[in-house]
Design an enzyme around this catalytic site. Structure first.
Site, mmCIF file in Angstrom:
data_model
loop_
_atom_site.group_PDB
_atom_site.id
_atom_site.type_symbol
_atom_site.label_atom_id
_atom_site.label_comp_id
_atom_site.label_asym_id
_atom_site.label_seq_id
_atom_site.Cartn_x
_atom_site.Cartn_y
_atom_site.Cartn_z
ATOM 1 N N GLY A 234 2.553 -17.373 24.790
ATOM 2 C CA GLY A 234 1.406 -17.056 24.048
ATOM 3 C C GLY A 234 0.069 -17.690 24.485
ATOM 4 N N GLU A 269 7.632 -21.060 27.644
ATOM 5 C CA GLU A 269 7.784 -19.913 28.416
ATOM 6 C C GLU A 269 6.517 -19.067 28.469
ATOM 7 O OE1 GLU A 269 11.558 -18.868 26.381
ATOM 8 O OE2 GLU A 269 10.170 -17.361 24.863
ATOM 9 N N PRO A 270 5.614 -19.381 28.914
ATOM 10 C CA PRO A 270 4.430 -18.591 29.302
ATOM 11 C C PRO A 270 4.686 -17.351 30.338
ATOM 12 C CG PRO A 270 4.224 -20.643 30.549
ATOM 13 C CD PRO A 270 5.413 -20.768 29.858
ATOM 14 N N GLY A 271 4.283 -16.530 29.679
ATOM 15 C CA GLY A 271 4.187 -15.301 30.745
ATOM 16 C C GLY A 271 2.665 -14.790 31.122
ATOM 17 N N ARG A 272 1.756 -14.365 30.360
ATOM 18 C CA ARG A 272 0.422 -13.907 30.780
ATOM 19 C C ARG A 272 -0.369 -15.006 31.307
ATOM 20 N NH1 ARG A 272 -1.925 -10.200 27.556
ATOM 21 N NH2 ARG A 272 -0.561 -10.655 25.869
ATOM 22 N N ARG A 308 -2.752 -1.163 28.656
ATOM 23 C CA ARG A 308 -2.771 -2.349 27.536
ATOM 24 C C ARG A 308 -4.311 -1.907 26.792
ATOM 25 N NH1 ARG A 308 -4.442 -6.842 28.233
ATOM 26 N NH2 ARG A 308 -3.638 -7.681 26.332
ATOM 27 N N CYS A 338 -4.369 13.485 29.704
ATOM 28 C CA CYS A 338 -4.768 14.482 28.630
ATOM 29 C C CYS A 338 -4.637 13.866 27.116
ATOM 30 C CB CYS A 338 -4.183 15.575 28.499
ATOM 31 S SG CYS A 338 -4.617 16.548 30.049
ATOM 32 N N TYR A 367 1.724 -7.657 31.792
ATOM 33 C CA TYR A 367 2.000 -6.247 31.260
ATOM 34 C C TYR A 367 1.206 -5.181 31.940
ATOM 35 C CZ TYR A 367 3.681 -10.285 28.091
ATOM 36 O OH TYR A 367 4.234 -11.225 27.956
HETATM 37 N N1 PLP Z 1 8.968 -15.587 25.039
HETATM 38 C C1 PLP Z 1 9.106 -14.400 24.292
HETATM 39 C C2 PLP Z 1 10.346 -14.502 23.475
HETATM 40 C C3 PLP Z 1 8.148 -13.648 24.136
HETATM 41 O O1 PLP Z 1 8.550 -12.600 23.385
HETATM 42 C C4 PLP Z 1 6.859 -13.440 24.899
HETATM 43 C C5 PLP Z 1 6.090 -12.307 24.682
HETATM 44 O O2 PLP Z 1 6.266 -11.340 24.044
HETATM 45 C C6 PLP Z 1 6.769 -14.564 25.664
HETATM 46 C C7 PLP Z 1 7.881 -15.409 25.801
HETATM 47 C C8 PLP Z 1 5.608 -14.583 26.678
HETATM 48 O O3 PLP Z 1 4.407 -14.413 25.997
HETATM 49 P P1 PLP Z 1 2.993 -14.644 26.736
HETATM 50 O O4 PLP Z 1 3.170 -13.752 27.689
HETATM 51 O O5 PLP Z 1 2.127 -14.381 25.867
HETATM 52 O O6 PLP Z 1 2.805 -16.062 27.415
#
Ligand code: PLP
Length: 419
Positions: A234, A269-272, A308, A338, A367
């Site tokens: 998040g 668990e960061p992704g973004r 996005r 379109c 994403y």
């Molecule tokens: N963990 C879980 C279970 C998620 O659903 C998500 C994103 O949807 C994430 C981690 C990663 O979130 P972010 O990319 O905002 O760090």
């Protein structure tokens, strides 16, 4: 300790290099910088020294990203069997993987259970009691975690505020009793929550409050009997050029304060945060149209390349890398789809684009490719990873044959010989 800058703006990329890449590999093109991925991970890891940092693969499952992170010491959180498979192919030890099951299809549960048979370190996180019943029905009695719904959602858009959405997680009040039940049949190793995505400094207090609730619940359930409490991802990144970066050190202190003492390892668990500013999209201007309402700039990227803006009203910075010094002019930028949703920017001052100019769309690492699609039967673009002074193609451009293959291969497809 990492000294990389906390944010990489679009202007910081080497424009001449980007133009060379566009010329060599054509556009639209995703340009990934694995060094930036590693630097973002190291900065995050340093801010949470007592925690395990997993990378949420869903933000970008490219092998170049996953292997970079595995080499840097990250573990991987997966949300589907495809992500588990991709992580293993990139070199992850299956025993370190965590699979977060959300309404899991049978095929995904089958795959995870089979994988855990040979790799008992794998953890399966369930967010519905049904999921645990289905695991038991498959004879699984290994490591599980409970995904909690903390009842508080945060994030840049209502569609990502998972923490209060009934779709995700077990209702908070139900968790202690469920934990007791699960301990009879499984090895309950953790609690998990993911509250929302794209949280910036102004929302950190709310986010931390939700994480505090998760920690409270862990203590109630017995944190000493748990191996970990996973507080999800998040962590936001500044998409707008004038937005300050997340004060990660401050955020870490706020989060740690809200969590309090815990007799279990905290996980994030960061992704973004890890991948967003490590990738951009190069796109070529093919149309410039003056209308009474707006100057419309047409480009070869579209919502099928980066969805996005259409899906989340997301802002992405755009720069004319061919002519950054030209006077800025407010323009709309859109692609060839379109639908009026296929717009990257409206009334945005950009150095006056002309046909054949190359524009860069920034912060596309999270994403971006991951949500790319074949709308209008468009082949997905190539992705190159820059590497020192060189670059290598890490995903080739799709061909028209790739797009039509599943139809051409279908058992009922007409025999091309008799067409
Ligand atoms: N963990 C879980 C279970 C998620 O659903 C998500 C994103 O949807 C994430 C981690 C990663 O979130 P972010 O990319 O905002 O760090």
């Amino acid at each position: 300790m990492s000294h990389s800058p906390p944010v990489r703006r679009l202007a910081d990329w080497d424009h001449d290099r980007l133009l060379d890449l566009a010329a060599e590999y054509e556009t639209p093109l995703y340009v990934l910088d694995p060094d930036r991925v590693a630097a973002n991970y190291r900065r995050f890891d340093a801010a949470f020294p007592d925690a395990e940092v997993m990378y949420a693969a869903k933000a970008h499952t490219g092998r170049a990203v996953l292997s970079t992170l595995l080499d840097s010491g990250a573990t991987i959180e997966c949300a589907a069997r495809g992500e588990l498979k991709r992580a293993i192919e990139a070199g992850a030890d299956p025993n370190t993987l965590q699979y977060t099951a959300v309404n899991p299809p049978d095929a995904d549960l089958d795959y995870a259970v089979e994988l855990a048979g040979d790799n008992p370190g794998l953890t399966i996180t369930g967010g519905a009691e049904d999921t645990f019943d289905r695991l038991q029905a498959r004879g699984y009695d290994g490591r599980v975690a409970i995904r909690i719904n903390p009842g508080i959602g945060t994030g840049h858009h209502e569609k990502v505020a998972t923490g209060k959405d009934a779709k995700f997680g077990i209702p908070y009040e139900r968790v202690p009793e469920l934990a007791d039940d699960l301990r009879e049949c499984f090895d309950l190793v953790g609690l998990h929550a993911h509250v929302g995505s794209g949280v910036l400094t102004d929302e950190v207090e709310d986010h931390a409050r939700a994480l505090g609730k998760v920690a409270d619940l862990a203590r109630e359930v017995g944190d000493g009997d748990l191996e970990f409490v996973d507080f999800g991802g998040g962590f936001g990144v500044p998409y707008r050029e004038d937005e300050p970066p997340l004060d990660l050190q401050g955020v870490a202190e706020t989060v740690r304060g809200a969590i309090g003492d815990l007799d279990a390892t905290p996980k994030f668990e960061p992704g973004r945060y890890i991948v967003a500013d490590a990738e951009l999209i190069l796109t070529t201007v093919n149309t410039v149209k003056e209308t009474p309402e707006a100057t419309v700039v047409g480009v070869d990227a579209s919502l099928s390349t980066l969805i996005r803006p259409a899906m989340f009203d997301a802002y992405h910075p755009i720069r004319n890398v061919s002519a950054p010094g030209r006077d800025p002019e407010p323009v709309s930028v859109g692609g060839p789809c379109c639908t009026s949703a296929d717009v990257f920017a409206t009334d945005r001052p950009i150095s006056r684009p002309e046909r054949e100019d190359v524009l860069a769309i920034g912060n596309a690492g999270a994403y971006g490719y991951e949500l790319a699609n074949n709308f209008h039967s468009q082949p997905r673009p190539a992705e190159v990873a820059i590497d020192g002074d060189g670059a290598r193609v890490v995903r080739r451009r799709e061909t028209m044959a790739d797009v039509t293959r599943v139809e051409a291969d279908a058992p009922g497809a007409p025999d091309p010989e008799h067409e």
